[in-house]
Design a protein around this motif. Structure first.
Motif, PDB file in Angstrom:
ATOM      1  N   ILE A 172       0.874  -1.179   0.000  1.00  0.00           N
ATOM      2  CA  ILE A 172       0.000   0.000   0.000  1.00  0.00           C
ATOM      3  C   ILE A 172       0.907   1.224   0.000  1.00  0.00           C
ATOM      4  O   ILE A 172       1.790   1.351   0.849  1.00  0.00           O
ATOM      5  CB  ILE A 172      -0.909   0.033   1.248  1.00  0.00           C
ATOM      6  N   VAL A 173       0.690   2.114  -0.938  1.00  0.00           N
ATOM      7  CA  VAL A 173       1.469   3.352  -1.005  1.00  0.00           C
ATOM      8  C   VAL A 173       0.625   4.487  -0.435  1.00  0.00           C
ATOM      9  O   VAL A 173      -0.516   4.690  -0.849  1.00  0.00           O
ATOM     10  CB  VAL A 173       1.896   3.675  -2.456  1.00  0.00           C
ATOM     11  N   HIS A 174       1.195   5.186   0.506  1.00  0.00           N
ATOM     12  CA  HIS A 174       0.554   6.370   1.077  1.00  0.00           C
ATOM     13  C   HIS A 174       0.919   7.552   0.191  1.00  0.00           C
ATOM     14  O   HIS A 174       2.031   8.064   0.248  1.00  0.00           O
ATOM     15  CB  HIS A 174       1.040   6.573   2.512  1.00  0.00           C
ATOM     16  N   GLU A 175      -0.019   7.956  -0.645  1.00  0.00           N
ATOM     17  CA  GLU A 175       0.206   9.056  -1.589  1.00  0.00           C
ATOM     18  C   GLU A 175      -0.177  10.372  -0.922  1.00  0.00           C
ATOM     19  O   GLU A 175      -1.336  10.605  -0.605  1.00  0.00           O
ATOM     20  CB  GLU A 175      -0.638   8.849  -2.851  1.00  0.00           C
ATOM     21  N   THR A 176       0.809  11.209  -0.709  1.00  0.00           N
ATOM     22  CA  THR A 176       0.513  12.501  -0.095  1.00  0.00           C
ATOM     23  C   THR A 176       1.358  13.587  -0.737  1.00  0.00           C
ATOM     24  O   THR A 176       2.353  13.307  -1.407  1.00  0.00           O
ATOM     25  CB  THR A 176       0.713  12.468   1.430  1.00  0.00           C
ATOM     26  N   TYR A 177       0.916  14.781  -0.544  1.00  0.00           N
ATOM     27  CA  TYR A 177       1.559  15.955  -1.124  1.00  0.00           C
ATOM     28  C   TYR A 177       1.655  17.019  -0.046  1.00  0.00           C
ATOM     29  O   TYR A 177       1.093  16.879   1.033  1.00  0.00           O
ATOM     30  CB  TYR A 177       0.739  16.488  -2.312  1.00  0.00           C
TER      31      TYR A 177
END
Length: 134
Positions: free
Chosen positions: A48-53
């Motif tokens: 699971i990739v935690h995609e954040t900006y």
């Protein structure tokens, strides 16, 4: 003497800008090596990739929504992150991603920063990760 000083005495580094295309190519090579290693130990269905900006707004101490003053820097860094996430998404389409609305928090325990979010953000990400395990 701090660790960085010790490292710099042992190794020679050339600092490169994260906004340089050469840096992105180096990142892709490293990403591929990381995923080769990871996938030799873990099934892709478990990743699971935690995609954040970087957040462009934050909640101040009076609970007002405020804009960070360095919006151009935030946008520039988010463009780099978007490029990274797109690479992973295209190369490994089976991987699941989790993401949430990002708002910074002036009361974050590590201080105000475009990458220090509200408690609600972290709770939502935690819930999404827990839901992936069902």
């Amino acid at each position: 003497m701090n660790l960085l000083t010790v490292i710099l005495k042992i190794y020679t580094f050339t600092r490169v800008s994260r906004f340089n295309d050469r840096t992105h190519l180096l990142w892709e090579e490293s990403c591929d090596k990381f995923f080769t290693y990871l996938l030799s130990h873990v099934s892709i269905s478990k990743i699971i990739v935690h995609e954040t900006y970087w957040a462009d707004h934050y909640i101040n101490e009076e609970y007002h929504l405020c804009e960070y003053p360095n919006s151009q820097n935030i946008q520039r860094n988010n463009e780099v992150l978007e490029r990274y996430y797109s690479y992973v998404r295209n190369k490994y389409p089976e991987i699941r991603f989790v993401s949430s609305n990002r708002v910074g928090s002036a009361s974050h325990k590590w201080g105000l920063s475009p990458v220090h979010y509200t408690d609600e953000y972290y709770l939502d990400i935690f819930k999404q990760i827990a839901d992936c395990k069902k």
